[in-house]
Design a protein around this motif. Sequence first.
Motif, short mmCIF file in Angstrom:
data_model
loop_
_atom_site.label_atom_id
_atom_site.label_comp_id
_atom_site.label_asym_id
_atom_site.label_seq_id
_atom_site.Cartn_x
_atom_site.Cartn_y
_atom_site.Cartn_z
N ALA A 38 0.83 -1.21 0.00
CA ALA A 38 0.00 0.00 0.00
C ALA A 38 0.87 1.25 0.00
O ALA A 38 0.54 2.25 -0.68
CB ALA A 38 -0.93 0.00 1.21
N ILE A 39 1.97 1.23 0.74
CA ILE A 39 2.90 2.36 0.75
C ILE A 39 3.50 2.54 -0.64
O ILE A 39 3.60 3.66 -1.15
CB ILE A 39 3.99 2.14 1.82
CG1 ILE A 39 3.38 2.28 3.21
CG2 ILE A 39 5.16 3.10 1.63
CD1 ILE A 39 4.29 1.83 4.34
N TYR A 40 3.89 1.45 -1.26
CA TYR A 40 4.47 1.49 -2.61
C TYR A 40 3.46 2.08 -3.60
O TYR A 40 3.80 2.93 -4.42
CB TYR A 40 4.89 0.08 -3.02
CG TYR A 40 5.68 0.04 -4.30
CD1 TYR A 40 7.07 0.12 -4.27
CD2 TYR A 40 5.06 -0.09 -5.53
CE1 TYR A 40 7.80 0.08 -5.45
CE2 TYR A 40 5.78 -0.12 -6.70
CZ TYR A 40 7.15 -0.04 -6.66
OH TYR A 40 7.88 -0.06 -7.82
N ARG A 41 2.22 1.65 -3.51
CA ARG A 41 1.17 2.15 -4.41
C ARG A 41 0.92 3.64 -4.19
O ARG A 41 0.63 4.37 -5.15
CB ARG A 41 -0.12 1.35 -4.22
CG ARG A 41 -0.03 -0.03 -4.81
CD ARG A 41 -1.32 -0.81 -4.63
NE ARG A 41 -1.23 -2.11 -5.28
CZ ARG A 41 -1.87 -3.17 -4.89
NH1 ARG A 41 -2.69 -3.11 -3.85
NH2 ARG A 41 -1.72 -4.31 -5.54
N THR A 42 0.99 4.09 -2.95
CA THR A 42 0.84 5.53 -2.67
C THR A 42 1.95 6.31 -3.36
O THR A 42 1.70 7.38 -3.94
CB THR A 42 0.86 5.79 -1.15
OG1 THR A 42 -0.26 5.12 -0.56
CG2 THR A 42 0.81 7.27 -0.83
N ALA A 43 3.16 5.79 -3.33
CA ALA A 43 4.29 6.45 -4.00
C ALA A 43 4.02 6.57 -5.50
O ALA A 43 4.25 7.64 -6.09
CB ALA A 43 5.58 5.67 -3.75
N VAL A 44 3.54 5.50 -6.12
CA VAL A 44 3.26 5.52 -7.56
C VAL A 44 2.16 6.54 -7.86
O VAL A 44 2.28 7.35 -8.79
CB VAL A 44 2.85 4.12 -8.06
CG1 VAL A 44 2.35 4.18 -9.51
CG2 VAL A 44 4.02 3.15 -7.95
N GLU A 45 1.11 6.52 -7.07
CA GLU A 45 -0.03 7.42 -7.30
C GLU A 45 0.39 8.89 -7.22
O GLU A 45 0.07 9.69 -8.10
CB GLU A 45 -1.14 7.13 -6.29
CG GLU A 45 -2.37 7.97 -6.49
CD GLU A 45 -3.47 7.63 -5.51
OE1 GLU A 45 -4.34 8.48 -5.30
OE2 GLU A 45 -3.47 6.52 -4.94
N LEU A 87 9.07 6.81 -0.05
CA LEU A 87 8.09 5.73 0.12
C LEU A 87 8.52 4.47 -0.63
O LEU A 87 8.34 3.36 -0.12
CB LEU A 87 6.70 6.18 -0.34
CG LEU A 87 6.01 7.21 0.54
CD1 LEU A 87 4.64 7.55 -0.02
CD2 LEU A 87 5.90 6.74 1.98
N TYR A 88 9.10 4.63 -1.82
CA TYR A 88 9.64 3.46 -2.53
C TYR A 88 10.71 2.80 -1.68
O TYR A 88 10.73 1.57 -1.51
CB TYR A 88 10.25 3.85 -3.88
CG TYR A 88 9.27 4.29 -4.93
CD1 TYR A 88 8.13 3.54 -5.22
CD2 TYR A 88 9.49 5.44 -5.68
CE1 TYR A 88 7.24 3.94 -6.20
CE2 TYR A 88 8.61 5.84 -6.66
CZ TYR A 88 7.49 5.10 -6.92
OH TYR A 88 6.62 5.49 -7.91
N ALA A 89 11.62 3.60 -1.15
CA ALA A 89 12.72 3.05 -0.35
C ALA A 89 12.20 2.37 0.91
O ALA A 89 12.65 1.29 1.28
CB ALA A 89 13.70 4.17 0.01
N LEU A 90 11.21 2.99 1.55
CA LEU A 90 10.61 2.40 2.76
C LEU A 90 9.95 1.06 2.42
O LEU A 90 10.16 0.06 3.11
CB LEU A 90 9.59 3.37 3.35
CG LEU A 90 8.97 3.03 4.69
CD1 LEU A 90 8.41 4.29 5.33
CD2 LEU A 90 7.88 1.99 4.60
N ALA A 91 9.16 1.05 1.34
CA ALA A 91 8.44 -0.18 0.98
C ALA A 91 9.40 -1.30 0.61
O ALA A 91 9.17 -2.46 0.98
CB ALA A 91 7.49 0.09 -0.18
#
Length: 124
Positions: A38-45, A87-91
């Motif tokens: 979900a974090i990764y998807r937030t980054a993309v969005e 967020l990408y790095a965190l995910a």
Amino acid sequence: MSAKLMVMLAGLFGFLGVGFGAFGAHALKERLTPDLLAIYRTAVEYQFWHALALMAVGLLAMSRPGPLLSASGWCFAIGILLFSGSLYALALSGVRVLGAITPIGGLLFLIGWVLLSVHAARTL
């Protein structure tokens, strides 16, 4: 930032957004926990929305350039790097402390939108 650079960066961020989105949907779906996905998807969005905003700012700068518009472009571009990048790095790493960078990118997004609004009020 020049109109040309804004449009070029918007294209690059859009391209990368498609790649990162596909990577997340296919390669990471089974590897990340639902929370991290979900974090990764937030980054993309957010990357996509602000790539589109950067494109709009670049196109507007072709006919109505100005320092506020240039600053707005910088805020969107750097905001993408900090917000989505953290967020990408965190995910991908699971290192939660990276989330401390995310609000800086979010603040830059907010500033970018305000600068765009002020520029529009003054020049359109």
